[in-house]
Design a protein around this motif. Structure first.
Motif, PDB file in Angstrom:
ATOM      1  N   TRP A 124      37.760  65.848  34.066  1.00 31.80           N
ATOM      2  CA  TRP A 124      36.773  66.898  33.828  1.00 31.80           C
ATOM      3  C   TRP A 124      36.698  67.339  32.374  1.00 31.80           C
ATOM      4  CZ3 TRP A 124      32.748  67.678  36.484  1.00 31.80           C
ATOM      5  CH2 TRP A 124      32.741  67.500  37.859  1.00 31.80           C
ATOM      6  N   LEU A 125      37.845  67.563  31.727  1.00 35.22           N
ATOM      7  CA  LEU A 125      37.806  68.056  30.343  1.00 35.22           C
ATOM      8  C   LEU A 125      37.198  67.040  29.387  1.00 35.22           C
ATOM      9  CD1 LEU A 125      38.330  70.348  28.454  1.00 35.22           C
ATOM     10  CD2 LEU A 125      40.692  69.557  28.171  1.00 35.22           C
ATOM     11  N   PRO A 126      37.672  65.766  29.374  1.00 34.48           N
ATOM     12  CA  PRO A 126      37.004  64.809  28.480  1.00 34.48           C
ATOM     13  C   PRO A 126      35.552  64.560  28.860  1.00 34.48           C
ATOM     14  CG  PRO A 126      38.626  63.704  29.896  1.00 34.48           C
ATOM     15  CD  PRO A 126      38.843  65.173  30.050  1.00 34.48           C
ATOM     16  N   TRP A 127      35.250  64.622  30.171  1.00 30.69           N
ATOM     17  CA  TRP A 127      33.876  64.444  30.614  1.00 30.69           C
ATOM     18  C   TRP A 127      32.991  65.555  30.059  1.00 30.69           C
ATOM     19  CZ3 TRP A 127      32.590  63.462  36.502  1.00 30.69           C
ATOM     20  CH2 TRP A 127      31.325  62.934  36.596  1.00 30.69           C
ATOM     21  N   SER A 128      33.501  66.788  30.110  1.00 25.56           N
ATOM     22  CA  SER A 128      32.700  67.929  29.652  1.00 25.56           C
ATOM     23  C   SER A 128      32.415  67.871  28.158  1.00 25.56           C
ATOM     24  CB  SER A 128      33.416  69.236  29.990  1.00 25.56           C
ATOM     25  OG  SER A 128      34.582  69.401  29.204  1.00 25.56           O
ATOM     26  N   GLN A 129      33.218  67.115  27.417  1.00 25.65           N
ATOM     27  CA  GLN A 129      33.060  67.043  25.974  1.00 25.65           C
ATOM     28  C   GLN A 129      32.223  65.851  25.516  1.00 25.65           C
ATOM     29  OE1 GLN A 129      37.225  67.012  24.931  1.00 25.65           O
ATOM     30  NE2 GLN A 129      37.409  69.244  25.025  1.00 25.65           N
ATOM     31  N   PRO A 179      29.022  63.726  24.559  1.00 21.30           N
ATOM     32  CA  PRO A 179      27.644  64.020  24.147  1.00 21.30           C
ATOM     33  C   PRO A 179      26.688  63.705  25.287  1.00 21.30           C
ATOM     34  CG  PRO A 179      28.798  62.703  22.489  1.00 21.30           C
ATOM     35  CD  PRO A 179      29.658  62.704  23.715  1.00 21.30           C
ATOM     36  N   SER A 180      25.667  64.516  25.452  1.00 24.05           N
ATOM     37  CA  SER A 180      24.699  64.304  26.533  1.00 24.05           C
ATOM     38  C   SER A 180      24.039  62.942  26.387  1.00 24.05           C
ATOM     39  CB  SER A 180      23.633  65.404  26.503  1.00 24.05           C
ATOM     40  OG  SER A 180      22.707  65.223  27.548  1.00 24.05           O
ATOM     41  N   GLY A 181      24.077  62.164  27.471  1.00 24.45           N
ATOM     42  CA  GLY A 181      23.410  60.870  27.491  1.00 24.45           C
ATOM     43  C   GLY A 181      24.268  59.689  27.094  1.00 24.45           C
ATOM     44  N   LEU A 191      27.047  61.825  31.258  1.00 21.22           N
ATOM     45  CA  LEU A 191      26.887  63.263  31.494  1.00 21.22           C
ATOM     46  C   LEU A 191      25.679  63.743  30.714  1.00 21.22           C
ATOM     47  CD1 LEU A 191      28.515  65.520  32.988  1.00 21.22           C
ATOM     48  CD2 LEU A 191      29.467  66.137  30.778  1.00 21.22           C
ATOM     49  N   LEU A 192      24.812  64.505  31.373  1.00 23.43           N
ATOM     50  CA  LEU A 192      23.605  65.009  30.719  1.00 23.43           C
ATOM     51  C   LEU A 192      23.481  66.511  30.936  1.00 23.43           C
ATOM     52  CD1 LEU A 192      22.709  62.019  32.188  1.00 23.43           C
ATOM     53  CD2 LEU A 192      20.872  62.397  30.545  1.00 23.43           C
ATOM     54  N   ASN A 193      22.821  67.170  30.011  1.00 27.29           N
ATOM     55  CA  ASN A 193      22.622  68.613  30.112  1.00 27.29           C
ATOM     56  C   ASN A 193      21.598  68.930  31.189  1.00 27.29           C
ATOM     57  OD1 ASN A 193      24.408  69.125  27.987  1.00 27.29           O
ATOM     58  ND2 ASN A 193      22.800  68.917  26.456  1.00 27.29           N
ATOM     59  N   GLY A 194      21.918  69.966  31.987  1.00 29.14           N
ATOM     60  CA  GLY A 194      20.978  70.482  32.969  1.00 29.14           C
ATOM     61  C   GLY A 194      20.446  71.820  32.503  1.00 29.14           C
ATOM     62  N   PRO A 195      20.041  72.707  33.423  1.00 28.68           N
ATOM     63  CA  PRO A 195      19.635  74.054  33.031  1.00 28.68           C
ATOM     64  C   PRO A 195      20.750  74.743  32.255  1.00 28.68           C
ATOM     65  CG  PRO A 195      19.053  73.617  35.313  1.00 28.68           C
ATOM     66  CD  PRO A 195      19.912  72.475  34.862  1.00 28.68           C
ATOM     67  N   PRO A 196      20.454  75.805  31.500  1.00 23.17           N
ATOM     68  CA  PRO A 196      21.457  76.443  30.644  1.00 23.17           C
ATOM     69  C   PRO A 196      22.790  76.670  31.351  1.00 23.17           C
ATOM     70  CG  PRO A 196      19.328  77.470  30.298  1.00 23.17           C
ATOM     71  CD  PRO A 196      19.157  76.504  31.433  1.00 23.17           C
ATOM     72  N   GLY A 197      23.869  76.156  30.726  1.00 23.63           N
ATOM     73  CA  GLY A 197      25.203  76.355  31.260  1.00 23.63           C
ATOM     74  C   GLY A 197      25.631  75.336  32.294  1.00 23.63           C
TER      75      GLY A 197
END
Length: 378
Positions: free
Chosen positions: A85-90, A92-94, A130-136
């Motif tokens: 989870w931690l490396p995944w969250s970091q 870059p989107s896409g 991993l890609l950005n969704g709605p804010p947060g």
């Protein structure tokens, strides 16, 4: 079927799945076919600074079948100790990375997720994006191993990059409808919704219908307007982006319809509006809604996320009806409200609550609310 046809068909199915869950498995299976993988796991949620995940939606699809058993096992036994989870969250989107690279060499030797779950899922050589969704929020897609034993080709990686934003958009539209208690509604039913703005457009981009909130937004003229019946953004700079979204969603005859989202500022500098544009295929229209070619959903950021009852069912071991009752109760509904919203009698809701209490070893509604909220922030 050519790769171009696979891409177009997958995108079309994802857009229908955003509105109706009945299309989701077909869209997911087509995604796997297009990317040449055995399956994938999809997660939508928020990752806290410490690396812990708050999950709102979880789906595992393998060889054309939804694997609810894997969803259940992951949410109950692995999610809270998943080192990725931690490396995944970091990321870059896409960016598409090998799943094994999310763990250090020492973690790969000791990780239960890697050595047990991913091994069972045939996903040790999968890819993650991993890609950005709605804010947060963020949307993660973790593929299983490639079908071809030679490994991942550049064409497969490129297809994952191309399709992933459409997967994210489908999830965002779906979540907006879930939050509004409107997912699965007919096009006519959406016009009765009192929780989110709905504006329906014809093929020329003219406003065909709108619900009360949608009409109020148009009347206020500080975000969206409809001069001559055509949807526009109130500010010129934002109108250029909205025009692009509408052109993508309403292409000339024979073109590929594509959904998209944007943020529009309102009169108050602190207020914004998230706008989702989603094409509507002919499969979802009827004689009364035949003019509708796209829907526009307007969402105020920061509104409470309505967690998918499926995930609550998996985590707490509840039936679909029990999980819906639990989620509605945690969202502030009374027993009378739940009965009215579900078309059941109050004594039926009380009976379901007693079944939940028995399964969870609790006695009060407040205990159930606390348990649901401790699992997922509603």
């Amino acid at each position: 079927m050519s790769q171009g046809d696979l891409f177009r068909r997958t995108v079309a199915l994802l857009q229908m799945a955003a509105l109706k869950d009945g299309y989701w498995l077909s869209a997911a299976a087509r995604f796997n076919e297009a990317t040449g993988t055995r399956g994938h796991a999809l997660g939508f949620g928020a990752v806290n600074p410490g690396g812990e995940a708050d999950m709102f939606l979880l789906r595992f699809v393998f060889r054309g079948q939804r694997r609810e058993d894997w969803e259940r096992v992951y949410s109950r036994n692995y999610m809270l100790r998943d080192e990725r989870w931690l490396p995944w969250s970091q990321l870059p989107s896409g960016e598409v990375v090998p799943t094994r690279d999310l763990l250090t060499e020492s973690e790969r030797k000791t990780s239960a997720v890697y050595n047990e779950l991913l091994s069972d899922m045939q996903a040790l050589d999968g890819l993650t994006v991993l890609l950005n969704g709605p804010p947060g929020t963020r949307v993660g897609i973790a593929s299983a191993d490639p079908i071809e034993t030679a490994g991942w080709s550049s064409d497969q990686v490129e297809m994952i990059k191309r399709l992933s934003p459409h997967m994210v958009h489908s999830i965002c539209v779906r979540q907006a409808l879930v939050d509004a208690r409107a997912h699965g509604e007919t096009l006519l039913g959406l016009l009765d919704n009192t929780r989110t703005g709905v504006i329906q457009l014809d093929r020329r981009g003219r406003v065909a219908e709108a619900n009360d909130i949608g009409r109020d937004i148009l009347r206020q003229r500080d975000a969206l307007i409809d001069p001559g019946g055509f949807l526009r953004a109130a500010r010129q700079a934002e109108n250029a982006e909205l025009h692009r979204l509408l052109a993508d969603a309403l292409p000339p005859f024979g073109g590929q319809a594509v959904g998209g989202s944007m943020v529009i500022r309102r009169a108050s500098p602190s207020k914004t509006l998230i706008v989702h544009v989603n094409p509507v295929g002919a499969e979802l229209t009827d004689g009364r809604t035949h003019r509708v070619a796209a829907i526009v959903l307007t969402v105020s950021p920061g509104s409470r996320v309505w967690v998918d009852p499926d995930l609550v069912a998996l985590t707490l071991g509840l039936t679909p009806t029990e999980s819906r009752v639990a989620v509605m109760l945690a969202a502030g509904y009374t027993v009378r409200d739940i009965a009215g919203a579900t078309g059941r009698k109050e004594r039926s809701i009380h009976w379901h609550l007693q079944q939940i209490f028995r399964k969870q070893g609790i006695r009060r509604q407040t205990d159930l609310v606390r348990r649901v909220l401790s699992i997922l922030p509603l």
